[in-house]
Write a protein that holds these residues in place. Structure first.
Motif, PDB file in Angstrom:
ATOM      1  N   VAL A 129       0.803  -1.122   0.160  1.00 37.78           N
ATOM      2  CA  VAL A 129      -0.052  -0.085  -0.024  1.00 37.78           C
ATOM      3  C   VAL A 129       0.952   1.268  -0.113  1.00 37.78           C
ATOM      4  O   VAL A 129       2.103   1.251   0.390  1.00 37.78           O
ATOM      5  CB  VAL A 129      -0.926   0.123   1.091  1.00 37.78           C
ATOM      6  CG1 VAL A 129      -1.999  -0.967   0.870  1.00 37.78           C
ATOM      7  CG2 VAL A 129      -0.342  -0.042   2.645  1.00 37.78           C
ATOM      8  N   THR A 130       0.415   2.253  -0.404  1.00 34.86           N
ATOM      9  CA  THR A 130       0.901   3.505  -0.542  1.00 34.86           C
ATOM     10  C   THR A 130       0.519   4.802   0.126  1.00 34.86           C
ATOM     11  O   THR A 130       0.704   6.007  -0.356  1.00 34.86           O
ATOM     12  CB  THR A 130       0.916   3.881  -2.236  1.00 34.86           C
ATOM     13  OG1 THR A 130      -0.569   4.178  -2.141  1.00 34.86           O
ATOM     14  CG2 THR A 130       1.303   2.860  -3.080  1.00 34.86           C
ATOM     15  N   SER A 131      -0.011   4.400   1.346  1.00 33.78           N
ATOM     16  CA  SER A 131      -0.379   5.720   2.145  1.00 33.78           C
ATOM     17  C   SER A 131       0.745   6.661   2.323  1.00 33.78           C
ATOM     18  O   SER A 131       1.700   6.092   2.610  1.00 33.78           O
ATOM     19  CB  SER A 131      -0.838   5.105   3.662  1.00 33.78           C
ATOM     20  OG  SER A 131      -1.626   3.945   3.565  1.00 33.78           O
ATOM     21  N   TYR A 152       2.955   6.160  -6.122  1.00 34.22           N
ATOM     22  CA  TYR A 152       3.165   4.818  -6.930  1.00 34.22           C
ATOM     23  C   TYR A 152       4.332   4.662  -7.522  1.00 34.22           C
ATOM     24  O   TYR A 152       4.963   3.738  -7.698  1.00 34.22           O
ATOM     25  CB  TYR A 152       2.074   4.628  -7.885  1.00 34.22           C
ATOM     26  CG  TYR A 152       0.657   4.069  -7.114  1.00 34.22           C
ATOM     27  CD1 TYR A 152       0.524   2.772  -6.569  1.00 34.22           C
ATOM     28  CD2 TYR A 152      -0.381   4.909  -6.958  1.00 34.22           C
ATOM     29  CE1 TYR A 152      -0.535   2.720  -6.177  1.00 34.22           C
ATOM     30  CE2 TYR A 152      -1.569   4.550  -6.332  1.00 34.22           C
ATOM     31  CZ  TYR A 152      -1.556   3.256  -5.863  1.00 34.22           C
ATOM     32  OH  TYR A 152      -2.625   2.591  -5.092  1.00 34.22           O
ATOM     33  N   ALA A 220      -3.803  -2.667  -3.326  1.00 32.30           N
ATOM     34  CA  ALA A 220      -5.078  -2.186  -2.988  1.00 32.30           C
ATOM     35  C   ALA A 220      -5.655  -0.742  -3.375  1.00 32.30           C
ATOM     36  O   ALA A 220      -6.636  -0.405  -2.887  1.00 32.30           O
ATOM     37  CB  ALA A 220      -5.127  -2.398  -1.414  1.00 32.30           C
ATOM     38  N   ASP A 222      -7.087   2.238  -5.671  1.00 33.46           N
ATOM     39  CA  ASP A 222      -8.309   2.190  -6.852  1.00 33.46           C
ATOM     40  C   ASP A 222      -7.932   3.108  -7.928  1.00 33.46           C
ATOM     41  O   ASP A 222      -8.524   3.066  -8.777  1.00 33.46           O
ATOM     42  CB  ASP A 222      -9.404   2.379  -6.035  1.00 33.46           C
ATOM     43  CG  ASP A 222     -10.630   1.991  -6.838  1.00 33.46           C
ATOM     44  OD1 ASP A 222     -10.481   0.881  -7.735  1.00 33.46           O
ATOM     45  OD2 ASP A 222     -11.706   2.661  -6.968  1.00 33.46           O
ATOM     46  N   PHE A 238      -6.846  -6.301  -3.797  1.00 35.10           N
ATOM     47  CA  PHE A 238      -8.022  -6.468  -3.034  1.00 35.10           C
ATOM     48  C   PHE A 238      -8.649  -5.012  -3.308  1.00 35.10           C
ATOM     49  O   PHE A 238      -7.969  -4.028  -3.316  1.00 35.10           O
ATOM     50  CB  PHE A 238      -7.216  -6.289  -1.523  1.00 35.10           C
ATOM     51  CG  PHE A 238      -8.255  -5.968  -0.420  1.00 35.10           C
ATOM     52  CD1 PHE A 238      -9.455  -6.418  -0.329  1.00 35.10           C
ATOM     53  CD2 PHE A 238      -7.598  -5.540   0.794  1.00 35.10           C
ATOM     54  CE1 PHE A 238     -10.365  -6.029   0.748  1.00 35.10           C
ATOM     55  CE2 PHE A 238      -8.563  -5.315   1.931  1.00 35.10           C
ATOM     56  CZ  PHE A 238      -9.697  -5.509   1.897  1.00 35.10           C
ATOM     57  N   THR A 239      -9.950  -5.424  -3.804  1.00 34.59           N
ATOM     58  CA  THR A 239     -10.784  -3.952  -4.113  1.00 34.59           C
ATOM     59  C   THR A 239     -12.091  -3.814  -3.148  1.00 34.59           C
ATOM     60  O   THR A 239     -12.497  -4.738  -2.597  1.00 34.59           O
ATOM     61  CB  THR A 239     -11.086  -4.305  -5.689  1.00 34.59           C
ATOM     62  OG1 THR A 239     -12.572  -4.023  -5.686  1.00 34.59           O
ATOM     63  CG2 THR A 239     -10.894  -5.538  -6.000  1.00 34.59           C
ATOM     64  N   ARG A 343      -9.872   8.999   2.418  1.00 34.44           N
ATOM     65  CA  ARG A 343     -11.274   8.549   1.807  1.00 34.44           C
ATOM     66  C   ARG A 343     -12.417   9.614   1.788  1.00 34.44           C
ATOM     67  O   ARG A 343     -13.656   9.259   1.547  1.00 34.44           O
ATOM     68  CB  ARG A 343     -11.745   7.418   2.573  1.00 34.44           C
ATOM     69  CG  ARG A 343     -10.969   5.887   2.385  1.00 34.44           C
ATOM     70  CD  ARG A 343     -11.667   4.810   2.885  1.00 34.44           C
ATOM     71  NE  ARG A 343     -10.396   3.929   2.995  1.00 34.44           N
ATOM     72  CZ  ARG A 343     -10.527   2.829   3.791  1.00 34.44           C
ATOM     73  NH1 ARG A 343     -11.654   2.564   4.537  1.00 34.44           N
ATOM     74  NH2 ARG A 343      -9.604   2.096   3.747  1.00 34.44           N
TER      75      ARG A 343
HETATM   76  C1  FMN Z   1      -9.791  -2.199  -0.312  1.00 39.45           C
HETATM   77  C2  FMN Z   1      -8.697  -1.520   0.009  1.00 39.45           C
HETATM   78  C3  FMN Z   1      -7.927  -1.588   1.381  1.00 39.45           C
HETATM   79  C4  FMN Z   1      -7.010  -1.017   1.767  1.00 39.45           C
HETATM   80  N1  FMN Z   1      -6.285  -1.176   2.796  1.00 39.45           N
HETATM   81  C5  FMN Z   1      -5.124  -0.442   3.391  1.00 39.45           C
HETATM   82  C6  FMN Z   1      -4.437  -0.773   4.587  1.00 39.45           C
HETATM   83  O1  FMN Z   1      -4.946  -1.981   5.209  1.00 39.45           O
HETATM   84  N2  FMN Z   1      -3.623   0.010   4.934  1.00 39.45           N
HETATM   85  C7  FMN Z   1      -3.152   1.204   4.254  1.00 39.45           C
HETATM   86  O2  FMN Z   1      -2.276   1.855   4.594  1.00 39.45           O
HETATM   87  N3  FMN Z   1      -3.900   1.520   3.132  1.00 39.45           N
HETATM   88  C8  FMN Z   1      -4.860   0.637   2.632  1.00 39.45           C
HETATM   89  N4  FMN Z   1      -5.348   0.971   1.619  1.00 39.45           N
HETATM   90  C9  FMN Z   1      -5.045   2.341   0.801  1.00 39.45           C
HETATM   91  C10 FMN Z   1      -4.440   2.152  -0.708  1.00 39.45           C
HETATM   92  O3  FMN Z   1      -3.500   0.995  -0.439  1.00 39.45           O
HETATM   93  C11 FMN Z   1      -3.645   3.119  -1.079  1.00 39.45           C
HETATM   94  O4  FMN Z   1      -2.677   3.671  -0.134  1.00 39.45           O
HETATM   95  C12 FMN Z   1      -4.715   4.441  -1.139  1.00 39.45           C
HETATM   96  O5  FMN Z   1      -5.886   3.931  -1.627  1.00 39.45           O
HETATM   97  C13 FMN Z   1      -4.064   5.488  -1.984  1.00 39.45           C
HETATM   98  O6  FMN Z   1      -4.031   4.892  -3.206  1.00 39.45           O
HETATM   99  P1  FMN Z   1      -5.201   4.986  -4.488  1.00 39.45           P
HETATM  100  O7  FMN Z   1      -5.159   6.613  -4.771  1.00 39.45           O
HETATM  101  O8  FMN Z   1      -4.801   4.434  -5.747  1.00 39.45           O
HETATM  102  O9  FMN Z   1      -6.561   4.505  -4.040  1.00 39.45           O
HETATM  103  C14 FMN Z   1      -6.390   0.246   0.981  1.00 39.45           C
HETATM  104  C15 FMN Z   1      -7.191   0.414  -0.120  1.00 39.45           C
HETATM  105  C16 FMN Z   1      -8.596  -0.222  -0.564  1.00 39.45           C
HETATM  106  C17 FMN Z   1      -8.879   0.284  -1.867  1.00 39.45           C
END
Ligand code: FMN
Length: 456
Positions: A129-131, A152, A220, A222, A238-239, A343
């Motif tokens: 994950v990329t937080s 990313y 994970a 989106d 994981f979606t 979110r």
């Molecule tokens: C289903 C799902 C589960 C995720 N679980 C975690 C998690 O457990 N820990 C975390 O730090 N980020 C989690 N994320 C966040 C993502 O990995 C990512 O860091 C964040 O959504 C930003 O990426 P995006 O802009 O591509 O969505 C989750 C995202 C999704 C969609």
């Protein structure tokens, strides 16, 4: 349905805890810290022949109005420690851990996953994950250093660096030679030299090649960049897309990206996180689902969730009363910090006016409205009906399986294991015994050779 051979369903168990699904007020709810809770869920999943157990990660407890967010007060222990301990009490179950690529270093993460893969005899998976948020980053020396749009690119570079480390032992066969003593067939094990982007590292990796070669890779996010990252490098996603329509659209989109990377659709499994509620009749299951939904959204939680859209302190409002007359505060988000805040709704004023219209039309209180507009249980019904829905979902390409998110720790999976899994087995769409040893085997992914790994 067509005469294509039936797809096999992949099933996994998400450990409940710090999320909006877990119910703590139920008398059956147990600890999310005691090792016995992890053991119970893992053994249930293994007894039911699931592919893997999944741990999410949050590196800082979310806060709201400067206080720890209600649902986070239970905290959560370290992923690697828990998975290593679970490796000792399970034999076949895959062990998937969420570890971010922003605040860590490739060398340490590669050592941890290679070690977990050894200890578990080939059952490790890494959800990359990329937080990036600065609030989480404050925990670390490098807090807040990464711009959102670079998350990313760092993840890609991070993953490539770990792949070089995983592949740095080209074999770990030990040869005993009477004349020259004991030596490794690979004369130069662990040597790496990686100078790409942010990662300027060289040395010798000290964990021999692990049974799977490297952990199974999950993704994970989106966003567009997240989907592209998954298509290029992940074995599974994981979606959140847990409805038929959204699932099919996501599935088609992501599988359609694979050819550009020389990959086939089977090489990336799509696994939505979903919930379920069972009952003796469909009507009873619907009733239970409503009770559980109201347990998940207590009055206090309803106010907290409303605050996340309103971006204001709404603690003076009655959850059983009407929505606030004031509008959401637009601009910098100050009420919620941590993963909840990423979110956030993109256009708070529009969403708020939609919510108002809905509340007016249906005469909903704040709590009723939040129950209505936030996630609900994905699969509701008798065990037979749920098995049928799950199967339809997979056979019509809305997913390749599911990561089940039970609402109770630690017994939330028991009923599913006992009553739904046998029905899927009867239909011939879920294994009755593990066919292979490793998580790659369970997921139907081809074994990796050193060279294939290096080229990907
Ligand atoms: C289903 C799902 C589960 C995720 N679980 C975690 C998690 O457990 N820990 C975390 O730090 N980020 C989690 N994320 C966040 C993502 O990995 C990512 O860091 C964040 O959504 C930003 O990426 P995006 O802009 O591509 O969505 C989750 C995202 C999704 C969609």
């Amino acid at each position: 349905m067509s005469s294509k051979p039936l797809k096999q369903i992949h099933l996994a168990a998400h450990f409940p805890g710090v999320n909006n699904t877990t119910v703590w007020s139920d008398p059956a709810a147990g600890s999310q810290i005691d090792f016995s809770s992890f053991v119970h869920l893992a053994r249930t999943a293994e007894r039911a022949k699931f592919d893997f157990l999944f741990l999410a990660e949050g590196l800082r407890l979310r806060e709201q109005n400067g206080e720890i967010y209600d649902l986070d007060v239970v905290g959560r222990p370290d992923t690697f420690t828990v998975l290593a301990a679970l490796a000792a009490v399970t034999d076949r179950l895959g062990l998937a851990g969420t570890i971010n690529s922003t605040f860590n270093e490739p060398y340490e993460v590669a050592r941890q996953f290679a070690s977990l893969d050894h200890l578990s005899a080939g059952r490790a998976a890494w959800n990359v994950v990329t937080s990036w948020d600065a609030f989480t980053g404050e925990n670390f020396r490098r807090g807040g250093f990464l711009a959102q749009e670079d998350r990313y690119e760092r993840a890609r570079q991070f993953l490539n660096a770990t792949w070089e480390l995983f592949d740095s032992w080209r074999g770990n066969e030990i040869v005993a030679d009477k004349e020259s003593g004991v030596f490794l067939r690979d004369p130069n094990p662990g040597r790496f030299d990686h100078h790409v982007g942010e990662f300027d590292i060289s040395g010798r990796f000290d964990v021999p090649r692990s049974p799977q070669g490297r952990p199974v890779i999950f993704q994970a996010g989106d966003s567009e960049a997240g989907r592209e990252f998954a298509a290029s490098a992940a074995d599974a996603i994981f979606t959140r897309h847990g409805t038929l329509e959204a699932g099919r659209a996501f599935y088609g989109d992501v599988k359609g990206r694979l050819a550009r990377y020389g990959r086939s659709p089977d090489e990336l499994k799509i696994l939505p996180g979903v919930t379920f509620v069972l009952g003796e009749t469909d009507a009873e299951a619907q009733e239970r689902a409503l009770v559980i939904r109201r347990q998940q959204v207590s009055g206090q939680t309803a106010i907290k969730l409303l605050e996340q859209l309103w971006n204001r302190d709404l603690s003076a409002y009655d959850p059983d009363g009407p929505l606030p007359e004031v509008d959401p505060l637009v601009g910098e988000h100050t009420v919620a910090q941590g993963r909840a805040s990423v979110r956030m709704h993109r256009d708070p004023l529009t969403v708020a006016s939609e919510w108002r219209a809905l509340a007016d039309a249906k005469k909903l209180s704040i709590r009723d409205l939040i129950v209505e507009v936030t996630g609900r249980q994905s699969f509701i019904g008798t065990p037979a009906h749920v098995a049928e829905q799950l199967n339809e979902f997979v056979q019509t390409d809305a997913s390749d399986g599911f990561i089940l998110v039970p609402h109770l720790t630690p017994g939330g999976l028991d009923e599913f294991a006992d009553r739904v899994v046998p029905l899927l087995q009867e239909r011939g769409v879920f294994r009755t015994e593990y066919a292979g040893e490793t998580l790659r085997d369970h997921l139907g992914l081809a074994p990796l050779s050193v060279r294939a790994a290096a080229a990907s």
